[in-house]
Design a protein around this motif. Structure first.
Motif, short mmCIF file in Angstrom:
data_model
loop_
_atom_site.label_atom_id
_atom_site.label_comp_id
_atom_site.label_asym_id
_atom_site.label_seq_id
_atom_site.Cartn_x
_atom_site.Cartn_y
_atom_site.Cartn_z
N UNK A 1 0.84 -1.19 0.00
CA UNK A 1 0.00 0.00 0.00
C UNK A 1 0.88 1.24 0.00
N UNK A 2 0.29 2.35 -0.39
CA UNK A 2 0.98 3.63 -0.48
C UNK A 2 0.11 4.70 0.17
N UNK A 3 0.72 5.81 0.53
CA UNK A 3 -0.06 6.97 0.96
C UNK A 3 0.67 8.23 0.53
N UNK A 4 -0.10 9.27 0.29
CA UNK A 4 0.42 10.55 -0.18
C UNK A 4 -0.27 11.70 0.54
N UNK B 1 0.79 10.12 -8.63
CA UNK B 1 0.74 8.88 -7.86
C UNK B 1 0.71 7.66 -8.78
N UNK B 2 0.07 7.78 -9.95
CA UNK B 2 0.07 6.68 -10.91
C UNK B 2 1.49 6.35 -11.33
N UNK B 3 2.28 7.38 -11.62
CA UNK B 3 3.66 7.16 -12.05
C UNK B 3 4.48 6.51 -10.94
N UNK B 4 4.32 6.95 -9.70
CA UNK B 4 5.09 6.38 -8.60
C UNK B 4 4.76 4.90 -8.39
N UNK B 5 3.46 4.58 -8.39
CA UNK B 5 3.06 3.19 -8.17
C UNK B 5 3.57 2.30 -9.30
N UNK B 6 3.46 2.76 -10.53
CA UNK B 6 3.97 1.97 -11.65
C UNK B 6 5.46 1.73 -11.53
#
Length: 247
Positions: free
Chosen positions: A12-15, A24-29
């Protein structure tokens, strides 16, 4: 949140709350690239459905399932809703129908009969509540009616059914309510999914999106039923993420 096909969370992530979707899409990818997974299917809500986001999600041979706004008025949505075809019953109380309107993407209409009844009931309830609010207001002063009119204006759901007569009286806009009910009846209980994967079955597309709905429902339950409120952290080192949670 990253989950397995069976819905088991694996990361999981949080921002900060003001983080843009594209960032956030770029970071998760980028983070998921290190896992060397054989296949990743991105499941997102309607807020991520821009062409730019879809193009980015497909990079690296990834696929996506994205919700579409039924009331967007786009040519694709109108074409999908106008297609004839028979619904197929799948898990739970969900019915699905795949429609062909593109050579590169697939569209699946999902219909929940129980949700359709709730949608119709909500419209009737809004009108009933509005009628209760304005009942007897003819005897009020012009100032008091204007004050009430201002309060109702802050409630878009009710305000759209309200009209004011030339004499300043508050009334239900029955013509608009009936016209909207007729138009909305075709959308009640439905949502539209866009998918780039040519191999997933229509049922898998619908169930994949349902995982996202279950995650969102879980957050709502924690905030409303369990009554867990947001905790605001203003220091970066106090924010728990998958990168700094102790093993």
């Amino acid at each position: 949140m990253a989950v397995t096909r069976d819905g088991i969370p694996v990361r999981c992530w949080c921002w900060p709350g003001n983080t843009a979707d594209q960032k956030l899409i770029r970071q998760v990818k980028d983070d998921m690239r290190d896992w060397t997974l054989s296949k990743i299917v991105w499941v997102t809500g309607r807020g991520f459905s821009s062409e730019r986001n879809r193009r980015y999600l497909r990079q690296g041979d990834h696929q996506y399932i994205i919700g579409e706004k039924l009331r967007s008025g786009s040519a694709e949505v109108k074409a999908a809703l106008s297609r004839q075809g028979r619904y197929q019953d799948v898990a739970g109380n969900m019915r699905i129908k795949e429609v062909r309107i593109s050579d590169t993407e697939r569209f699946v209409i999902c219909h929940n009969p129980e949700a359709a009844e709730r949608d119709a009931h909500m419209r009737e309830q809004l009108i009933a509540q509005l009628n209760e609010l304005i009942d007897g207001t003819d005897s009020l002063s012009e100032f008091k009616r204007g004050e009430l009119r201002g309060k109702i204006a802050g409630k878009p759901g009710r305000n759209r059914y309200l009209r004011t007569t030339p004499a300043g009286k508050l009334r239900i806009d029955t013509a608009k309510a009936e016209a909207e009910a007729e138009a909305e009846e075709n959308l009640d209980g439905k949502y539209l999914l866009r998918c780039s994967d040519p191999h997933l079955s229509a049922e898998d597309i619908a169930l994949g999106n349902k995982q996202l709905l279950e995650v969102e429902r879980g957050w709502r339950d924690m905030k409303q039923i369990i009554d867990l409120r947001p905790v605001y952290h203003r220091l970066e080192e106090r924010t728990l993420t998958s990168q700094n949670i102790p093993a």
